[in-house]
Design a protein around this motif. Structure first.
Motif, PDB file in Angstrom:
ATOM      1  N   LYS A  54       0.849  -1.194   0.000  1.00 25.16           N
ATOM      2  CA  LYS A  54       0.000   0.000   0.000  1.00 25.16           C
ATOM      3  C   LYS A  54       0.882   1.240   0.000  1.00 25.16           C
ATOM      4  O   LYS A  54       1.839   1.330   0.778  1.00 25.16           O
ATOM      5  CB  LYS A  54      -0.914  -0.018   1.228  1.00 25.16           C
ATOM      6  CG  LYS A  54      -1.876   1.143   1.278  1.00 25.16           C
ATOM      7  CD  LYS A  54      -1.442   2.172   2.294  1.00 25.16           C
ATOM      8  CE  LYS A  54      -2.211   3.453   2.140  1.00 25.16           C
ATOM      9  NZ  LYS A  54      -1.835   4.464   3.123  1.00 25.16           N
ATOM     10  N   GLY A 102      -7.977   7.973   6.080  1.00 26.39           N
ATOM     11  CA  GLY A 102      -6.882   7.013   6.243  1.00 26.39           C
ATOM     12  C   GLY A 102      -7.290   5.588   5.882  1.00 26.39           C
ATOM     13  O   GLY A 102      -6.558   4.631   6.139  1.00 26.39           O
ATOM     14  N   ASP A 135      -5.386   2.145   4.222  1.00 28.65           N
ATOM     15  CA  ASP A 135      -4.665   1.141   5.018  1.00 28.65           C
ATOM     16  C   ASP A 135      -5.558  -0.072   5.232  1.00 28.65           C
ATOM     17  O   ASP A 135      -5.127  -1.222   5.104  1.00 28.65           O
ATOM     18  CB  ASP A 135      -4.305   1.703   6.407  1.00 28.65           C
ATOM     19  CG  ASP A 135      -3.304   2.827   6.359  1.00 28.65           C
ATOM     20  OD1 ASP A 135      -2.672   3.016   5.304  1.00 28.65           O
ATOM     21  OD2 ASP A 135      -3.152   3.529   7.384  1.00 28.65           O
TER      22      ASP A 135
HETATM   23 MG    MG Z   1      -2.535   7.239   5.688  1.00 25.76          MG
END
Ligand code: MG
Ligand code: ASP
Length: 421
Positions: free
Chosen positions: A9, A153, A156
């Protein structure tokens, strides 16, 4: 037989410019040479998600979550398509995929959807046909077929979920730091990169504000025992930090990391009648407004009255004060006051389970530096203290020193002696 699979990632800064996308493409070309299948998950180019949000808010004071999701999901699609193009230009058979195309199904909660299932059939087929798959992170589709996103976020979490669904060996998270540190190196230059962090420690660190991984991603990895590696996409040959289950054969360092959260505030209600139902009144009112409270302290009662303090996120202070002023009238508290100049210092370490004296050492260190502790809370592997914000740097620096965190102290446990036959 399919080859071992690795999910990589790349975060927003790692794909932040066309040049950086080329850098990522070169890394993938290299990784392919080791004869592994690779699924890449990308974030939006750095700053893109915020830019899109700002555009939405400038057109509508209260943008609907459904539209926000469609809008924000485009950021990740751009980086996925660009990276696939860069790979194709290097003769790598790459294909970019949206959340829908990769089969990532979520619930209905727009802007913070939870993953329910990944239908990985198509991805598996494409891997078997020798493709590198570049997935737009952070997104899925709900049962209606509408685009959802997984919360800020969230790429992830996309990466770990895909790693689990496809049976990857490990999930590598590439970012702009080369791992998880004992504390913020901008505060303490002697901070050290940790080789290994347990899932439990990482969960505490993420919930204490370590930005390096989304909490949900760590929960997911823990649940499915998927090893995570945090590395920098800007350097070569680094080991990064491995996040995995605690190894019973390794001696745990007592303390692994120190976190400092300045985004805290404290509210105190003075001379509250000491009667059943008072705390319920206060905290129900906050819960109704979806305000989460962190630490709570109630002093011993004097003449039927007590003081009650609690901490919360600073951005919720104003709203909470309006509510508390109302509640104070209702429950006949004498006064409500607030303090936004505080910081929460937290010491995290799985070794605390089997070592005593950590709290004592913390208090001794803070007192030797004349730092007053306003509040304390503990869990099995964490001690947190609220201090005045002006003391936060000194507190972190001296605690880092007191627990000798700049030295590597992980050692193999002496093997338990087996009886001689
Ligand atoms: Mg991040
Ligand atoms: N682009 C999204 C964000 O900025 C998701 C991610 O980067 O993981 O929050």
């Amino acid at each position: 037989m399919s080859r071992p699979l690795i999910v990589q990632k790349y975060g927003g800064t790692s794909v932040g410019t066309l040049e950086r996308i080329e850098n990522v493409a070169n890394r993938i070309v290299k990784a392919r040479k080791t004869d592994v299948d690779i699924v890449v998950v990308v974030s939006a180019m750095a700053g893109e998600t915020d830019k899109l949000l700002k555009m939405a808010r400038s057109l509508s004071p209260n943008p609907t979550r459904r539209e926000i999701d469609l809008l924000l999901s485009s950021g990740e699609r751009i980086s996925a398509a660009l990276l696939a193009l860069a790979l194709q230009a290097r003769n790598i058979p790459a294909l970019s995929m949206t959340g829908r195309q990769i089969g990532l199904q979520t619930d209905n909660t727009h802007t913070r959807a939870r993953i329910q299932n990944i239908d990985a059939k198509r991805a598996r087929k494409m891997l078997d046909e020798n493709h590198v798959i570049v997935v737009a992170g952070f997104q899925g589709i709900n049962p209606e077929g509408d685009v959802t996103t997984l919360g800020r976020g969230g790429s992830d979490t996309s990466a770990v979920a895909l790693a689990v669904a496809l049976g990857a060996e490990q999930c590598e998270i590439y970012t702009d730091v080369d791992g998880v540190y004992t504390t913020d190196p901008r505060i303490v230059p002697q901070a050290r990169r940790l080789d290994v962090v347990s899932y439990d420690e990482m969960l505490e660190m993420a919930s204490l504000g370590a930005k390096v991984l989304q909490i949900r991603c760590v929960e997911f990895a823990h649940k499915y025992q998927m090893p995570l590696i945090v590395k920098s996409s800007f350097t070569e040959g680094d080991k990064g930090t491995l996040i995995c289950e605690e190894d019973p054969n390794m001696e745990q360092p007592v303390v692994s990391g120190i976190m400092c959260d300045k985004n805290q505030a404290k509210i105190t209600l003075k001379e509250v009648p000491d009667q059943p139902g008072i705390a319920a009144n206060i905290f129900e009112a906050l819960a109704t407004a979806s305000i989460s409270v962190d630490m709570i302290i109630q002093n011993t009662s004097e003449q039927g009255h007590t003081d009650l303090s609690f901490t919360l996120a600073r951005e919720e202070l104003e709203e909470a004060m309006v509510i508390m002023n109302k509640v104070a009238k209702k429950i006949h508290a004498a006064q409500v006051s607030s303090d936004a100049k505080i910081a929460k210092i937290s010491i995290v370490g799985a070794g605390m389970r089997s070592h005593s004296g950590v709290a004592a050492q913390i208090f001794k260190t803070l007192s030797a530096n004349n730092i007053n502790i306003l509040m304390i809370s503990t869990s099995e592997i964490k001690v947190s203290c609220i201090v005045e914000q002006k003391h936060s740097k000194l507190a972190v620096t001296t605690l880092h020193e007191a627990f000798e965190l700049s030295k590597s102290i992980v050692k193999k446990k002496t093997p338990t002696k087996t009886k001689k036959k």
